[in-house]
Design a protein around this motif. Structure first.
Motif, short mmCIF file in Angstrom:
data_model
loop_
_atom_site.label_atom_id
_atom_site.label_comp_id
_atom_site.label_asym_id
_atom_site.label_seq_id
_atom_site.Cartn_x
_atom_site.Cartn_y
_atom_site.Cartn_z
N ASN A 70 -3.33 -6.29 1.00
CA ASN A 70 -2.13 -5.60 1.48
C ASN A 70 -2.46 -4.27 2.13
OD1 ASN A 70 0.53 -3.69 0.41
ND2 ASN A 70 0.89 -5.49 1.68
N ARG A 95 -1.27 -3.40 5.87
CA ARG A 95 -0.52 -2.17 6.15
C ARG A 95 -1.24 -1.32 7.19
NH1 ARG A 95 3.03 0.14 1.35
NH2 ARG A 95 3.38 -1.73 0.11
N TYR A 132 -0.93 -2.79 10.66
CA TYR A 132 0.45 -2.72 11.16
C TYR A 132 0.84 -1.28 11.47
CZ TYR A 132 5.39 -3.53 11.77
OH TYR A 132 6.66 -3.57 12.31
N GLU A 133 0.49 -0.36 10.59
CA GLU A 133 0.82 1.05 10.84
C GLU A 133 0.12 1.58 12.09
OE1 GLU A 133 -0.26 2.93 7.21
OE2 GLU A 133 1.46 2.11 6.09
N GLN A 179 5.66 -4.82 -3.25
CA GLN A 179 5.87 -3.83 -4.30
C GLN A 179 4.95 -4.01 -5.50
OE1 GLN A 179 10.00 -3.54 -5.43
NE2 GLN A 179 10.53 -2.41 -3.57
N HIS A 215 7.40 -8.04 5.55
CA HIS A 215 6.88 -6.79 6.11
C HIS A 215 5.76 -6.33 5.17
CE1 HIS A 215 6.66 -2.64 7.51
NE2 HIS A 215 7.34 -3.03 8.57
N PRO A 216 4.67 -5.79 5.68
CA PRO A 216 3.61 -5.31 4.78
C PRO A 216 4.11 -4.32 3.75
CG PRO A 216 2.82 -5.36 7.04
CD PRO A 216 4.30 -5.67 7.10
N ASP A 217 5.07 -3.46 4.12
CA ASP A 217 5.61 -2.46 3.20
C ASP A 217 6.56 -3.05 2.17
OD1 ASP A 217 4.18 -0.49 4.45
OD2 ASP A 217 5.83 0.17 5.73
N GLN A 238 12.71 -4.96 -2.49
CA GLN A 238 13.44 -3.88 -1.84
C GLN A 238 14.47 -3.38 -2.83
OE1 GLN A 238 15.37 -4.88 1.82
NE2 GLN A 238 16.06 -2.80 2.22
#
Length: 306
Positions: free
Chosen positions: A265, A269, A272-273, A57, A52-54, A67
């Motif tokens: 990234n 993001r 995707y958002e 980290q 997932h793009p999110d 995560q």
């Protein structure tokens, strides 16, 4: 186009770029619609990370997924190989918190996947297709995405170094072209930066065995470069890997100027958002029936690797 996984499990060991310690990797077949899943050995059993793009980290030195307190670093070269080889479903077991850096390219991962073999599955491949022009810009660096029936990138780098300077390359993603012109391109860095990082206990696994190192005038590595434009080829490799962090294949034409992991990234993001405006999710059909959503199919030529 159907989904694919690998035929058999394969594994390798190597050095972690961040820690400098021995780390290991095992790639396993996975069922349809599993996607790419990382299983990180924490000492108390495996913890699982989905793409997932999110989930990104960290973007310093490499792309790190995580995560909570579970993280796996340096995923981009492996992800580029998985994406380029057309693999949709795979379980990636990591012991040591990092994907091994190997020789600083994706060549070892391509060889590993070739050894594993590909197995076609029954369900159609899932695709995220860019459906309108979209861009992200920051401090004179930018990424522009446009509709395109496949994955194509025009990449430009500009480094104030006599051996690098401005380099531009176009690349259309296909397994054979990836192996031939991008997979073997190694990561690179500047000697003064490497020395500074290692003094602060960073990039402890970095060496001339897994990176091109540049001093003020040229390449420190005694074997020299694999390609005259190895630097821009590696940036394309990184971009392919960073764009592979969606739950499906990404289609589009991307014009990239001086990007890095952080901007890559940020772009992923953003699209995707704003996927209702930027992307369309669809299932691949047989090649003769493919149509790119949001535009007429005009029989465009797919640009060859230059």
């Amino acid at each position: 186009m159907q989904q694919h996984t690998i035929e058999k499990a394969v594994s390798c060991t190597g050095i972690g770029l961040h820690s400098g310690r021995r780390v290991s990797l095992r790639l396993n077949p996975a069922a349809e619609d599993t996607g790419v899943v990382f299983a990180v050995n924490t000492g108390d059993g495996a913890r699982f990370l989905n793409l997932h793009p999110d989930a990104v980290q960290g973007t310093g030195l490499a792309t790190t997924l995580g995560q909570g307190d579970v993280r796996v670093a340096t995923v981009e070269h492996l992800m580029a190989a998985i994406r380029a080889m057309g693999i949709d479903n795979i379980l990636v077991e990591v012991d040591g918190g990092e994907v091994p850096i190997m020789d600083g390219s994706a060549a070892s991962f391509v060889m590993l996947l070739r050894d594993a073999g590909l197995r076609q599955q029954r369900k159609p491949q899932k695709i995220w297709a860019v459906k309108r022009r979209v861009s992200v810009e920051e401090d004179g660096r930018w990424i522009v995405g446009e509709p395109f029936p496949g994955f194509c990138v025009d990449y430009t780098i500009d480094f104030d170094h006599p051996l690098v300077g401005v380099q531009t390359r176009r690349f259309h993603l296909a397994p054979e072209d990836f192996e031939r012109s991008v997979a073997r391109a190694r990561t690179f860095g500047f000697l003064h930066e490497v020395e500074k990082l290692q003094k602060h206990n960073l990039a402890l696994g970095g060496s001339l065995d897994n990176a091109i190192v540049l001093d003020e005038y040229g390449v420190v590595n005694p074997e020299g470069l694999r390609f005259v434009d190895e630097f821009v080829r590696h940036k394309i490799l990184d971009f392919v890997g960073d764009m592979a962090l969606l739950d499906g294949q990404l289609w589009g034409k991307f014009t990239v100027h001086c990007s890095g992991h952080a901007l890559n990234n940020a772009f992923l993001r953003h699209i995707y958002e704003n996927r209702a405006q930027c992307l369309e999710r669809w299932e691949a059909k047989p090649q003769t029936e493919q149509r790119l959503p949001g535009r007429e199919w005009l029989g465009q030529e797919v640009p060859a690797d230059m």
